[in-house]
Design a protein around this motif. Structure first.
Motif, PDB file in Angstrom:
ATOM      1  N   SER A  62       0.841  -1.200   0.000  1.00 62.76           N
ATOM      2  CA  SER A  62       0.000   0.000   0.000  1.00 62.76           C
ATOM      3  C   SER A  62       0.871   1.243   0.000  1.00 62.76           C
ATOM      4  N   VAL A  63       0.697   2.086  -1.011  1.00 60.53           N
ATOM      5  CA  VAL A  63       1.447   3.335  -1.065  1.00 60.53           C
ATOM      6  C   VAL A  63       1.015   4.276   0.062  1.00 60.53           C
ATOM      7  N   LEU A  64      -0.283   4.313   0.353  1.00 64.10           N
ATOM      8  CA  LEU A  64      -0.773   5.200   1.403  1.00 64.10           C
ATOM      9  C   LEU A  64      -0.201   4.806   2.760  1.00 64.10           C
ATOM     10  N   PHE A  65      -0.118   3.500   3.023  1.00 63.07           N
ATOM     11  CA  PHE A  65       0.496   3.062   4.274  1.00 63.07           C
ATOM     12  C   PHE A  65       1.978   3.425   4.281  1.00 63.07           C
ATOM     13  N   GLY A  66       2.601   3.377   3.100  1.00 59.91           N
ATOM     14  CA  GLY A  66       3.994   3.779   3.002  1.00 59.91           C
ATOM     15  C   GLY A  66       4.186   5.233   3.399  1.00 59.91           C
ATOM     16  N   PHE A  67       3.313   6.103   2.901  1.00 60.58           N
ATOM     17  CA  PHE A  67       3.403   7.519   3.280  1.00 60.58           C
ATOM     18  C   PHE A  67       3.169   7.700   4.778  1.00 60.58           C
TER      19      PHE A  67
END
Length: 299
Positions: A62-67
């Motif tokens: 997940s990119v959002l979790f990465g951010f």
């Protein structure tokens, strides 16, 4: 003329993209300095944000979790900086520079442990969608363009139009007086540096998840120090920080464009850093930080 315009539009679009992490880190630095804590640790906050952003995307997809994890990484460094500066009253220059060195070493070690590689991480999920629309300069940006705008506007409102912002600025100017009137000086300082860590961490995650889809050793490449310079030139005011960040973003985009035209890469890569030195030498003569930067209510 058409050729010039065709090249100008991509350069301006790239300038905006290059300025996004600088705006985020510089605005974060403004919160830290306004609370009375120097922001020399921005490089480490961005570095950890970039690394943990990739780590979060790698393990979850997940990119959002990465951010989100990138923000956490920046906040951890911000917390360390706050503890050293507030609780143990370590010289804030030493604390910031030390954390910058620690972040470089720690990310290199963690890459070796996780990916068995000291240079780059494995490829992870990244942002692959653009805004779209009729405006070419904006249509090539990711949703982080709107994040940058929102951060700049909301941060200005928080710092200059809210009770919290007034108290934070009072702590940064006169910590002894703020303590005398009953303000929780330590709590406000910690809040300022944690906000700084969150924004700088997000800016670092932008580098690894928006511009790339991996972490590269030393990928911040001094942008944290440039963000410190931008915060100074912007007088720690988000409204003034944005145009300076755009200027440095333009220098960064221009040097990439010129490399593609056959100009010496080594010479052109100096452009953003040379601009930093020139602007600082010319522009900071009459800029004064908050009077309480580096001080404590007991000083």
């Amino acid at each position: 003329m058409g050729v010039i315009l065709n090249n100008l539009i991509p350069i301006i679009g790239s300038s905006i993209a290059m300025s996004i992490p600088l705006v985020l880190a510089s605005v974060g630095g403004a919160f830290s300095v306004r609370s009375g804590i120097m922001a020399l640790g921005l490089e480490s906050m961005m570095m950890m944000g970039a690394f943990f952003g990739v780590l979060g995307s790698y393990f979850t997809g997940s990119v959002l979790f990465g951010f989100l994890l990138g923000m956490v990484g920046g906040m951890v460094i911000g917390l360390f900086h706050g503890i050293l500066s507030v609780r143990y009253k370590v010289n804030q220059v030493i604390s910031g520079i030390g954390l910058n060195l620690l972040a470089t070493a720690a990310t290199t070690l963690l890459m070796q442990v996780i990916w068995k590689n000291k240079g780059t991480s494995e490829l992870v999920a990244s942002i692959d969608k653009t805004i779209g629309g009729p405006i070419p300069i904006i249509s090539g940006q990711s949703f982080n363009f709107f994040v940058m705008v929102a951060v700049a506007v909301i941060s200005w409102i928080v710092l200059f139009r809210t009770r919290y912002g007034l108290r934070l600025r009072m702590v940064g100017e006169q910590p002894k007086a703020a303590s005398a009137v009953g303000l929780k000086v330590h709590g406000l300082k910690y809040s300022g540096v944690l906000i700084c860590g969150a924004l700088a961490g997000y800016g670092g995650a932008f580098l690894s998840l928006d511009q790339l889809n991996m972490f590269v050793r030393g990928m911040t490449a001094g942008r944290g120090y440039i963000a410190v310079a931008i915060a100074i030139l912007g007088r720690y005011n988000p409204g003034h920080i944005v145009p300076f960040a755009l200027l440095f973003g333009f220098c960064d985009a221009l040097q990439i464009y010129l490399q593609g035209q056959g100009v010496s890469a080594q010479l052109i890569q100096m452009l953003p850093y040379l601009m930093t030195l020139i602007v600082l030498a010319v522009g900071v003569k009459h800029i004064q930080p908050p009077a309480g930067v580096g001080k404590h209510e007991t000083d």
